[in-house]
Design an enzyme around this catalytic site. Structure first.
Site, mmCIF file in Angstrom:
data_model
loop_
_atom_site.group_PDB
_atom_site.id
_atom_site.type_symbol
_atom_site.label_atom_id
_atom_site.label_comp_id
_atom_site.label_asym_id
_atom_site.label_seq_id
_atom_site.Cartn_x
_atom_site.Cartn_y
_atom_site.Cartn_z
ATOM 1 N N ASP A 100 0.838 -1.193 0.000
ATOM 2 C CA ASP A 100 0.000 0.000 0.000
ATOM 3 C C ASP A 100 0.876 1.247 0.000
ATOM 4 O OD1 ASP A 100 -2.755 0.918 0.092
ATOM 5 O OD2 ASP A 100 -3.123 -0.830 1.353
ATOM 6 N N ASP A 201 -3.255 4.409 -2.491
ATOM 7 C CA ASP A 201 -4.413 4.865 -1.739
ATOM 8 C C ASP A 201 -4.839 6.263 -2.195
ATOM 9 O OD1 ASP A 201 -6.165 4.347 0.664
ATOM 10 O OD2 ASP A 201 -5.211 6.198 1.343
ATOM 11 N N GLU A 255 -6.201 3.594 -6.443
ATOM 12 C CA GLU A 255 -7.531 3.789 -5.882
ATOM 13 C C GLU A 255 -7.953 5.225 -6.171
ATOM 14 O OE1 GLU A 255 -9.837 3.316 -1.607
ATOM 15 O OE2 GLU A 255 -7.995 4.491 -1.727
ATOM 16 N N HIS A 328 -11.087 -4.007 2.456
ATOM 17 C CA HIS A 328 -11.049 -3.544 3.848
ATOM 18 C C HIS A 328 -11.911 -2.314 4.097
ATOM 19 C CE1 HIS A 328 -8.298 -0.901 1.788
ATOM 20 N NE2 HIS A 328 -8.253 -0.112 2.833
ATOM 21 N N ASP A 329 -12.365 -1.665 3.028
ATOM 22 C CA ASP A 329 -13.204 -0.471 3.164
ATOM 23 C C ASP A 329 -14.680 -0.744 2.900
ATOM 24 O OD1 ASP A 329 -11.292 1.402 3.925
ATOM 25 O OD2 ASP A 329 -10.716 1.850 1.854
#
Length: 558
Positions: A100, A201, A255, A328-329
């Protein structure tokens, strides 16, 4: 590992949320040695790439997405030596590792921010600082993604700073060339250590409109027109490619908030843009009303088909998709787009069928492969997600709700904590995740839904995922075939064709607990279409008609 520059198109990605994956030392928190214990499991499943959520040094205000040191491993996760061993073990098994990359913001405990708030000349404008009175008006009307104002006052510096997320996550000022130098230097450092790419991210939030003007309060998130896809973003990404990514055989997953398929081509086209693929949110918003994330509506399959088709067609000739239903979101997809009760297994397999048969790199989130579901939160004290905590606090303070019990169903449907409960390895205490009390509660159904039980049952969700992964590796049409939507107006069934040279697939998925009959003339052209895979026992077709059972999925090869 092969050197194909687009190896990531054929890959299957498995996302590991380390805090909840496997605890090796009994402290209730998952760690890197715990992941090492499960590398053989990942190999057996058949995945090609592991995406590792942040394991960097962090005060954990947002579970690691508030990074205090980009080049250190947080002690609760282990050591850099542990991480290096994980990389080695994955590579030994012909698997890759992507990390990440969180560079829209840092932690307020990062040395850059500490020095900036203290007024050190070099770090003075590493972040977005604006003068103002402590109890006065914020510099502008922008909202934070986590609720409330995107500005907080810092007593030490005596100014406001911008944070599009939690107040402990100040936004970096990418207009500062020194900031970009530091970020690119750090990216090169990790790539030189041998990683195979980055998941980036909220990468399209880097550029903010100069002068930080007020946003339109009648739009979505107030201010978003000034920080989503900002004016300098293409230049920043071009510079990143030139200084870090070009001439490297790596996977880059951006993302991007608020991006549509048409805009995506600017970032993933073969002719430029620099990214392998995007994580977008359009299909994740089909069950949200006009009030945003916490405004829950029944999802409309026609909307979902329209969005997925748009992305399939828009990037068919120039670019690439990634596809996910869980991460995870997001809450667990079975509890959202399927049935986590009577038809849990069938709906889990149906969603997996869509995941693997569209043109995209499929992303599996830990626990998805065994059909994990949403959890329960009997009181606010059980919530760990800062976004959900903020929402509960603001909803109660505003008077929108009188008690937590009134808002509980919303939290249990939407909270990110649903995906962050411990991985369910066995029916032993704490689902085999830890010997101590876990940092977040285990979902109560772990005695029935766990890896050990799934692997022992040849009809389980786990074995279905394994079969889909095998099929995808055996048939190029799964990866490279052309997509064509069938039955576009059917409100219950998602059907489509995939073709590549002389290979042809017909995919039919019932998204509900109904039993519709659909007619597909495409199936009449061959005497006996071969059922490659399905989530029910075989049922014959006649004259192109299929009688579908609840949440049934079928993939035919013609």
């Amino acid at each position: 590992m092969d050197g194909d520059q687009q190896w990531w198109k054929e890959a299957v990605v498995y996302q590991v949320y380390p805090r909840s994956f496997n605890d090796s030392n009994g402290d209730g928190i998952g760690d890197i040695p715990g992941i090492l214990e499960k590398v053989d499991y990942l190999e057996d499943l058949g995945v090609d790439v592991v995406w590792l959520n942040p394991v960097y040094e962090s005060p954990m205000a947002d579970n690691g997405y508030d990074i205090a040191d980009y080049r250190s491993i947080h002690p609760e996760f282990g050591t850099m030596e542990d991480w290096e061993r994980l990389l080695e073990e994955l590579h030994n098994r012909d698997m890759r590792l992507i990390m990440d990359l969180v560079v829209n913001h840092t932690s307020d405990e990062h040395e850059w921010f500490v020095n900036s708030r203290e007024g050190h000349e070099r770090y003075d404008d590493y972040y977005h600082w604006v003068k103002g009175e402590k109890d006065g008006k914020a510099p502008n009307n922008w909202d934070s993604f986590f609720g409330g104002s995107a500005w907080s006052y810092d007593d030490e510096r005596g100014e406001y700073y911008l944070h599009l997320f939690d107040e402990k996550q100040p936004d970096l000022n990418w207009r500062n060339e020194d900031v970009r130098d530091k970020v690119f230097e750090m990216m090169n450092w990790w790539l030189e250590k041998g990683i195979d790419g980055f998941r980036m991210d909220v990468i399209n939030l880097l550029s903010k409109t100069e002068g930080l003007p007020d946003g339109d309060p009648e739009g979505g998130l107030t201010g978003e027109e000034h920080f989503i896809d900002g004016p300098e973003l293409p230049n920043y990404l071009d510079e990143m490619c030139e200084r870090v990514l070009d001439d490297r055989n790596v996977m880059t997953v951006g993302e991007m908030v608020g991006v549509d398929a048409d805009t995506a081509r600017n970032y993933v086209s073969e002719s430029g843009g620099g990214l392998s693929m995007l994580i977008h949110f359009e299909h994740m918003e089909v069950d949200a009303g006009d009030g945003g994330k916490w405004d829950i509506e029944e999802f409309d399959l026609l909307d979902l088909k329209r969005i997925l088709t748009d992305w399939q067609e828009s990037l068919a000739d120039d670019g690439w998709n990634c596809l996910y239903f869980n991460n995870h979101d997001q809450p667990r997809a079975i509890s959202r787009f399927g049935d986590d009760g009577e038809y849990r297994v069938e709906s889990a397999k149906m969603l997996a069928t869509v995941l693997f048969t569209l043109q995209a790199t499929p992303f599996i989130y830990q626990g998805q492969e065994i059909g994990m579901t949403n959890t329960t939160f009997e009181s606010p004290s059980e919530i760990r997600d800062v976004e959900a905590e903020n929402y509960v606090e603001m909803a109660l303070e505003s008077g929108e709700y009188d008690s937590y019990e009134e808002i509980r169903s919303v939290i249990e449907y939407r909270s990110r904590d649903n995906s962050r409960t411990p991985m369910q390895w066995s029916n032993q205490e704490n689902a085999g995740f830890t010997e101590d009390e876990p940092w977040i509660g285990v979902t109560e159904n772990y005695e029935d839904i766990n890896v050990e039980a799934a692997r022992d049952d040849e009809t389980s969700v786990w074995h279905y995922y394994r079969s889909l992964i095998d099929l995808r590796s055996e048939h190029d049409v799964f990866v490279h075939g052309v997509y064509e939507l069938l039955l576009p107006d059917h409100e219950e069934v998602f059907a489509y064709r995939r073709t590549l040279d002389d290979e042809e697939l017909i995919v039919v998925c019932n998204f509900f607990d109904s039993e519709p009959t659909v007619e597909l003339p495409e199936l009449i052209r061959v005497d006996t279409p071969e059922l490659l895979i399905g989530n029910y026992s075989v049922r014959e077709t006649a004259d192109g008609k299929i009688n579908l059972r609840p949440y049934e999925a079928r993939v035919y090869e013609l």
